[in-house]
Design a protein around this motif. Structure first.
Motif, mmCIF file in Angstrom:
data_model
loop_
_atom_site.group_PDB
_atom_site.id
_atom_site.type_symbol
_atom_site.label_atom_id
_atom_site.label_comp_id
_atom_site.label_asym_id
_atom_site.label_seq_id
_atom_site.Cartn_x
_atom_site.Cartn_y
_atom_site.Cartn_z
ATOM 1 N N TRP A 28 20.941 -4.204 26.179
ATOM 2 C CA TRP A 28 19.887 -5.152 26.534
ATOM 3 C C TRP A 28 20.366 -6.120 27.616
ATOM 4 C CZ3 TRP A 28 19.135 -10.423 24.283
ATOM 5 C CH2 TRP A 28 17.916 -10.977 24.646
ATOM 6 N N ASN A 31 20.849 -4.240 30.991
ATOM 7 C CA ASN A 31 19.571 -3.925 31.626
ATOM 8 C C ASN A 31 18.864 -5.178 32.133
ATOM 9 O OD1 ASN A 31 19.871 -1.179 31.289
ATOM 10 N ND2 ASN A 31 18.659 -1.093 29.413
ATOM 11 N N VAL A 99 12.224 4.775 25.168
ATOM 12 C CA VAL A 99 13.042 4.136 26.205
ATOM 13 C C VAL A 99 12.400 4.360 27.577
ATOM 14 C CG1 VAL A 99 15.275 4.208 27.410
ATOM 15 C CG2 VAL A 99 15.202 4.238 24.922
ATOM 16 N N GLU A 103 11.383 1.176 29.574
ATOM 17 C CA GLU A 103 12.353 0.768 30.583
ATOM 18 C C GLU A 103 11.892 1.059 32.012
ATOM 19 O OE1 GLU A 103 16.958 1.783 31.126
ATOM 20 O OE2 GLU A 103 16.399 1.223 29.075
ATOM 21 N N CYS A 106 9.336 -1.485 33.221
ATOM 22 C CA CYS A 106 10.033 -2.762 33.439
ATOM 23 C C CYS A 106 10.783 -2.737 34.765
ATOM 24 C CB CYS A 106 11.001 -3.050 32.295
ATOM 25 S SG CYS A 106 10.208 -3.548 30.773
ATOM 26 N N LEU A 146 12.599 -4.929 27.179
ATOM 27 C CA LEU A 146 13.946 -4.359 27.280
ATOM 28 C C LEU A 146 14.704 -4.442 25.960
ATOM 29 C CD1 LEU A 146 15.169 -5.495 30.809
ATOM 30 C CD2 LEU A 146 14.435 -3.214 30.078
ATOM 31 N N SER A 149 13.444 -1.529 24.038
ATOM 32 C CA SER A 149 14.004 -0.330 24.662
ATOM 33 C C SER A 149 15.481 -0.152 24.309
ATOM 34 C CB SER A 149 13.842 -0.424 26.184
ATOM 35 O OG SER A 149 14.469 0.655 26.822
ATOM 36 N N GLU A 153 17.177 2.916 22.479
ATOM 37 C CA GLU A 153 18.255 3.626 23.171
ATOM 38 C C GLU A 153 19.506 3.713 22.303
ATOM 39 O OE1 GLU A 153 20.459 3.563 27.539
ATOM 40 O OE2 GLU A 153 18.817 2.170 27.116
#
Length: 170
Positions: A28, A31, A99, A103, A106, A146, A149, A153
């Motif tokens: 997190w 990203n 994901v 993601e 985003c 995120l 996500s 992930e």
């Protein structure tokens, strides 16, 4: 060289046999940092485009290595500690799809905000004034998405790592 080094850094930050919350937090934060950089690089309209292309190439390099039996990167993650929940293998596909659904938009949103920021700044706008509404959107939309996500992930990664597939009694 660089994408593999970055991936190794992320794996090292997770630690040996990381718990799912730690794995989620590292993914997190990584990203969030990348997407903030894509957005904030809009002091020039071209930089977010360069970051977008560069990120895509890095993801491609790391993805090309993923799944190879001789690749030490995935095995460095290992499984969780004994007694921790080990996700079933079938969760990898739905978590991986989640994901992608979270993601990628985003990432596109961050790039679009960076590009529009660049256009505004090049037209004579003040960078700090122009980034403020984008930072609010980043914090209210991208950061929470995120987090979801990263959790998905982490479960997907853990369910496909060789050590992660060994559940209790296996």
């Amino acid at each position: 060289w660089l994408p593999v080094r970055a991936f190794r850094l992320v794996v090292r930050l997770m630690g040996e046999r990381p718990a799912l919350p730690r794995m989620t937090a590292v993914i997190w934060l990584f990203n969030c940092a990348v997407m903030f950089a894509c957005m904030a690089s809009g002091f020039h309209a071209m930089l977010p485009k360069v970051f977008g292309l560069w990120t895509g190439l890095n993801v491609g390099v790391v993805s090309a290595r993923a799944g190879r039996e001789d690749d030490p990167l995935l095995s460095e993650l290992g499984g969780g500690r004994p007694g921790q929940w080990s996700p079933p293998h079938w969760l990898a596909l739905p978590c991986g799809a989640l994901v992608l659904m979270l993601e990628l938009p985003c990432f596109w949103y961050a790039l679009a905000m960076g590009m529009s920021l660049g256009g505004e700044v090049q037209a004579g706008g003040d960078y700090l004034h122009a980034i403020r509404p984008r930072a609010i959107a980043y914090l209210s939309v991208i950061v929470p998405a995120l987090l979801a996500s990263a959790a998905a992930e982490s479960v997907a990664i853990r369910s496909v790592t060789p050590a992660g597939r060994r559940g209790p009694g296996r």
